[in-house]
Design a protein around this motif. Structure first.
Motif, PDB file in Angstrom:
ATOM      1  N   GLN A 111       0.815  -1.215   0.000  1.00 44.33           N
ATOM      2  CA  GLN A 111       0.000   0.000   0.000  1.00 44.33           C
ATOM      3  C   GLN A 111       0.853   1.271   0.000  1.00 44.33           C
ATOM      4  OE1 GLN A 111      -3.379  -0.573  -0.338  1.00 44.33           O
ATOM      5  NE2 GLN A 111      -2.596  -2.680  -0.345  1.00 44.33           N
ATOM      6  N   ILE A 112       1.929   1.276   0.759  1.00 42.85           N
ATOM      7  CA  ILE A 112       2.734   2.496   0.939  1.00 42.85           C
ATOM      8  C   ILE A 112       3.978   2.493   0.062  1.00 42.85           C
ATOM      9  CG2 ILE A 112       4.066   3.856   2.625  1.00 42.85           C
ATOM     10  CD1 ILE A 112       2.109   2.948   4.765  1.00 42.85           C
ATOM     11  N   GLY A 113       4.543   1.336  -0.134  1.00 39.13           N
ATOM     12  CA  GLY A 113       5.790   1.219  -0.887  1.00 39.13           C
ATOM     13  C   GLY A 113       6.957   1.026   0.069  1.00 39.13           C
ATOM     14  N   GLU A 114       7.866   0.139  -0.302  1.00 39.39           N
ATOM     15  CA  GLU A 114       8.974  -0.227   0.578  1.00 39.39           C
ATOM     16  C   GLU A 114       9.851   0.975   0.930  1.00 39.39           C
ATOM     17  OE1 GLU A 114      12.888  -3.159   0.526  1.00 39.39           O
ATOM     18  OE2 GLU A 114      11.147  -3.639  -0.730  1.00 39.39           O
ATOM     19  N   GLN A 115      10.197   1.780  -0.081  1.00 36.31           N
ATOM     20  CA  GLN A 115      11.110   2.887   0.185  1.00 36.31           C
ATOM     21  C   GLN A 115      10.473   3.944   1.082  1.00 36.31           C
ATOM     22  OE1 GLN A 115      13.333   4.439  -3.115  1.00 36.31           O
ATOM     23  NE2 GLN A 115      13.645   6.429  -2.153  1.00 36.31           N
ATOM     24  N   GLU A 116       9.220   4.315   0.805  1.00 36.03           N
ATOM     25  CA  GLU A 116       8.581   5.346   1.622  1.00 36.03           C
ATOM     26  C   GLU A 116       8.382   4.880   3.055  1.00 36.03           C
ATOM     27  OE1 GLU A 116       4.752   8.415   1.657  1.00 36.03           O
ATOM     28  OE2 GLU A 116       4.877   6.853   0.104  1.00 36.03           O
ATOM     29  N   LEU A 117       7.995   3.623   3.213  1.00 37.29           N
ATOM     30  CA  LEU A 117       7.786   3.080   4.559  1.00 37.29           C
ATOM     31  C   LEU A 117       9.093   3.089   5.351  1.00 37.29           C
ATOM     32  CD1 LEU A 117       5.599   1.896   6.368  1.00 37.29           C
ATOM     33  CD2 LEU A 117       6.023  -0.355   5.340  1.00 37.29           C
ATOM     34  N   THR A 118      10.184   2.735   4.684  1.00 32.33           N
ATOM     35  CA  THR A 118      11.500   2.763   5.332  1.00 32.33           C
ATOM     36  C   THR A 118      11.949   4.193   5.588  1.00 32.33           C
ATOM     37  OG1 THR A 118      12.067   0.713   4.161  1.00 32.33           O
ATOM     38  CG2 THR A 118      13.869   1.905   5.226  1.00 32.33           C
ATOM     39  N   ASP A 119      11.691   5.097   4.639  1.00 29.73           N
ATOM     40  CA  ASP A 119      12.047   6.511   4.817  1.00 29.73           C
ATOM     41  C   ASP A 119      11.378   7.105   6.059  1.00 29.73           C
ATOM     42  OD1 ASP A 119      13.717   6.782   2.634  1.00 29.73           O
ATOM     43  OD2 ASP A 119      12.138   7.477   1.282  1.00 29.73           O
ATOM     44  N   ILE A 120      10.109   6.790   6.255  1.00 28.02           N
ATOM     45  CA  ILE A 120       9.354   7.361   7.373  1.00 28.02           C
ATOM     46  C   ILE A 120       9.851   6.817   8.705  1.00 28.02           C
ATOM     47  CG2 ILE A 120       7.085   7.444   8.500  1.00 28.02           C
ATOM     48  CD1 ILE A 120       5.854   7.319   5.665  1.00 28.02           C
ATOM     49  N   THR A 121      10.047   5.509   8.774  1.00 31.40           N
ATOM     50  CA  THR A 121      10.281   4.839  10.058  1.00 31.40           C
ATOM     51  C   THR A 121      11.745   4.597  10.378  1.00 31.40           C
ATOM     52  OG1 THR A 121      10.129   2.647   9.045  1.00 31.40           O
ATOM     53  CG2 THR A 121       8.075   3.645   9.852  1.00 31.40           C
ATOM     54  N   LYS A 122      12.580   4.436   9.357  1.00 34.04           N
ATOM     55  CA  LYS A 122      13.995   4.071   9.490  1.00 34.04           C
ATOM     56  C   LYS A 122      14.179   2.710  10.158  1.00 34.04           C
ATOM     57  CE  LYS A 122      15.845   7.559   7.375  1.00 34.04           C
ATOM     58  NZ  LYS A 122      16.571   7.385   6.101  1.00 34.04           N
ATOM     59  N   VAL A 123      13.186   1.834   9.971  1.00 32.15           N
ATOM     60  CA  VAL A 123      13.344   0.452  10.411  1.00 32.15           C
ATOM     61  C   VAL A 123      13.309  -0.449   9.185  1.00 32.15           C
ATOM     62  CG1 VAL A 123      12.291   0.875  12.660  1.00 32.15           C
ATOM     63  CG2 VAL A 123      10.860   0.027  10.796  1.00 32.15           C
ATOM     64  N   ASN A 124      14.025  -1.565   9.288  1.00 34.25           N
ATOM     65  CA  ASN A 124      13.982  -2.549   8.207  1.00 34.25           C
ATOM     66  C   ASN A 124      12.614  -3.216   8.209  1.00 34.25           C
ATOM     67  OD1 ASN A 124      14.843  -3.563  10.759  1.00 34.25           O
ATOM     68  ND2 ASN A 124      15.259  -5.525   9.810  1.00 34.25           N
ATOM     69  N   LEU A 125      12.052  -3.409   7.044  1.00 31.43           N
ATOM     70  CA  LEU A 125      10.679  -3.910   6.963  1.00 31.43           C
ATOM     71  C   LEU A 125      10.642  -5.384   7.360  1.00 31.43           C
ATOM     72  CD1 LEU A 125       9.489  -2.066   3.756  1.00 31.43           C
ATOM     73  CD2 LEU A 125       9.666  -1.270   6.117  1.00 31.43           C
ATOM     74  N   SER A 126       9.909  -5.659   8.426  1.00 36.26           N
ATOM     75  CA  SER A 126       9.877  -6.996   8.999  1.00 36.26           C
ATOM     76  C   SER A 126       8.528  -7.262   9.654  1.00 36.26           C
ATOM     77  CB  SER A 126      10.991  -7.148  10.046  1.00 36.26           C
ATOM     78  OG  SER A 126      10.832  -8.333  10.789  1.00 36.26           O
ATOM     79  N   TYR A 127       8.188  -8.533   9.748  1.00 35.16           N
ATOM     80  CA  TYR A 127       6.959  -8.957  10.414  1.00 35.16           C
ATOM     81  C   TYR A 127       6.992  -8.689  11.911  1.00 35.16           C
ATOM     82  CZ  TYR A 127       9.818 -12.862  12.015  1.00 35.16           C
ATOM     83  OH  TYR A 127      10.810 -13.610  12.603  1.00 35.16           O
ATOM     84  N   GLN A 273      18.882   3.253   2.071  1.00 38.60           N
ATOM     85  CA  GLN A 273      19.600   2.260   1.266  1.00 38.60           C
ATOM     86  C   GLN A 273      20.312   1.249   2.158  1.00 38.60           C
ATOM     87  OE1 GLN A 273      22.475   3.954  -1.413  1.00 38.60           O
ATOM     88  NE2 GLN A 273      23.233   1.959  -2.115  1.00 38.60           N
ATOM     89  N   ASN A 274      21.008   1.731   3.199  1.00 35.19           N
ATOM     90  CA  ASN A 274      21.719   0.816   4.088  1.00 35.19           C
ATOM     91  C   ASN A 274      20.756  -0.032   4.904  1.00 35.19           C
ATOM     92  OD1 ASN A 274      24.368   1.454   3.374  1.00 35.19           O
ATOM     93  ND2 ASN A 274      24.460   3.187   4.777  1.00 35.19           N
ATOM     94  N   ILE A 275      19.650   0.563   5.343  1.00 38.65           N
ATOM     95  CA  ILE A 275      18.658  -0.200   6.107  1.00 38.65           C
ATOM     96  C   ILE A 275      18.125  -1.357   5.261  1.00 38.65           C
ATOM     97  CG2 ILE A 275      16.333  -0.109   7.104  1.00 38.65           C
ATOM     98  CD1 ILE A 275      17.003   2.776   7.996  1.00 38.65           C
TER      99      ILE A 275
END
Length: 497
Positions: A111-127, A273-275
């Motif tokens: 729904q949000i997109g991997e990059q934007e979600l990571t940009d907002i939170t600065k966490v690696n996307l995980s369950y 990118q590093n995250i």
């Protein structure tokens, strides 16, 4: 006197520490992890609540007539507690390593997109993160969701039980994957996408701030007649790092408990990118303007506990006697086995809940002592891999300070130094979480001019462990092979899920 409460996956601790960092009293209760036979991982919030009040009363009585100047709280991250308007937990708490939430992560990422979600939170996307567990509850347990007043983590839950205030520090809010790390507010974009109201969360506050004082009912239970301020609960990675003396960029905390955490202080957030590339994350530190890494693997001390329960069933010796025997019997030369330590899934680097552990090199001559050493080596290989992820993210690490229960094993420390090929330091205290809380409390109350000064005065000098470079050269070749194990075994392990 400062009283620190720490809620971990395996237990609840309370420790009273004085202004010089001396431990005056402590208490501990073991927590059960429920649902593992159904591939779940849950803690019982009622059990945690009862134990918190038990050990609070115990350590206050032990430390009398001295008065407590402040209470600090630290806890595991991500775990979700649905709380009713009456303040009662509505269900078991789903903790981060519970695989539920994986499909919800896929949905919200789409729904949000991997990059934007990571940009907002600065966490690696995980369950593992709280928002995924909340979406799971909303879908599969709608009646619980409808009756939920607040979704809390254990830090703000305990803070609420003590003060009646619903406040969560920035570090713990970050572990929900619903927090905008740039504005230090709940992310409107994420919550609107998830269909979750902001009012279902506690109010975010700067780490190290005071959220309130003890409720009159709590004071009566504890048998005290004076006010005690309570600090906003922090992610346990942070207090463990502070208690090891890690308060500024350059040093790194390596706590070896049930899990093994790697925490370095940062001057700025990690790049998206590093995250994404390294599968590590960052969160706000207790000092405004600083951040810290959050990287760990799930099975360090947990593997040791599994080993003893599995290979020493006769129990003619206590757990402590068994560990003492093994640590004094085995040498620090490279062993003949290799272990992939993904006994509870793979985290930093992979974030694969279906990953599994493996022993490589077993023969008819393999002994249970050799298996023990290989477990320590496997955990140390994983530690090295995480440190290399930090290096790839341009995070300078000048000093590694080891703490936690695993730091009591000289064998484990030497194997780690040999595998890393560098000096490491052993904290004089294994329980750095309580000390970290005391350091933060002393700084917040103005007893010392800064967090750094408080740490310098309250913590002892760490012990140096130097690597055996001859052993390191052998481990270097084996580490190159170790790095290939996950990818080579991934398909097989997923089939076995």
């Amino acid at each position: 006197m400062f009283l620190g409460i720490d809620i971990g996956t395996s237990g609840v601790k309370a420790t009273v520490t004085d202004i010089r960092g001396k431990v005056i009293a402590n208490a501990y209760r073991v927590l059960n992890t429920y649902g593992q036979e159904e591939k779940k991982r849950e803690l019982n919030p009622i059990e945690v609540k009862n134990y918190v009040f038990e050990i609070l009363k115990e350590v206050i009585q032990k430390s009398r007539p001295a008065k407590i100047s402040m209470i600090t709280v630290s806890s595991l991250g991500e775990a979700v507690i649905p709380v009713s308007r009456g303040g009662e937990a509505l269900s078991m708490s789903i903790i981060g390593s519970d695989p539920r939430g994986a499909r919800e992560l896929e949905w919200i990422t789409e729904q949000i997109g991997e990059q934007e979600l990571t940009d907002i939170t600065k966490v690696n996307l995980s369950y593992i993160y709280s928002i995924n567990k909340i979406l799971y509850i909303k879908k599969h347990y709608p009646s619980i969701h409808q009756n939920t007043w607040k979704y809390m983590c254990f830090s703000d839950y305990v803070g609420y039980l003590l003060t009646g205030e619903t406040k969560i520090d920035y570090s713990m809010a970050s572990r929900t994957m619903a927090f905008d790390i740039h504005t230090n507010c709940w992310s409107r974009k994420i919550l609107e996408t998830a269909g979750i109201e902001e009012g279902l969360f506690s109010n975010p506050v700067q780490g190290g701030s005071i959220i309130g004082t003890l409720l009159p009912s709590v004071k009566r239970f504890l048998g005290i007649d004076y006010e005690i301020p309570v600090m906003a609960g922090s992610h346990d990675h942070i207090f463990n790092a502070i208690g090891a003396g890690v308060t500024t960029p350059g040093s790194c905390s390596n706590i070896v408990g049930t899990t093994e955490g790697i925490t370095a202080v940062l001057e700025r957030t990690l790049s998206t990118q590093n995250i994404s590339a390294e599968n590590i994350s960052c969160e706000p530190f207790v000092r405004a303007g600083l951040y810290n890494t959050v990287a760990w693997h799930n099975a360090a001390g947990a593997m040791v506990n599994w080993y003893i329960d599995t290979f020493w069933k006769e129990k003619t010796m206590s757990k402590g006697q068994i560990l003492d025997y093994l640590n004094h019997t085995l040498d620090s030369e490279p062993g003949n086995l290799m272990v992939l330590p993904h006994f509870a899934g793979a985290t930093a680097g992979y974030m694969d809940e279906k990953a599994k552990g493996a022993f490589i090199g077993l023969t008819m001559m393999t002994t249970r002592e050799e298996i023990f050493k290989s477990i320590l080596e496997g955990a140390s290989y994983e530690c090295r891999r995480i440190l290399e992820s930090l290096a790839n993210s341009e995070i300078p690490i000048d000093r590694i300070i080891v703490s936690g229960g695993g730091s009591n094993s000289k064998l484990w420390l030497q194997l780690k130094a040999n595998i890393l090929g560098r000096e490491i330091y052993r904290s004089p205290y294994s329980d750095t979480g309580a000390l970290g809380g005391a350091v933060a409390a002393a700084s917040a109350l103005g007893e010392y001019p800064s967090l750094e000064e408080a740490a310098k005065e309250m913590l002892g000098e760490p012990e140096l462990i130097e690597p055996d470079m001859k052993c390191h050269r052998v481990y270097q070749e084996r580490y190159e092979a170790y790095q290939e194990l996950y990818s080579k075994l991934k398909n097989v392990n997923h089939i076995l899920d």
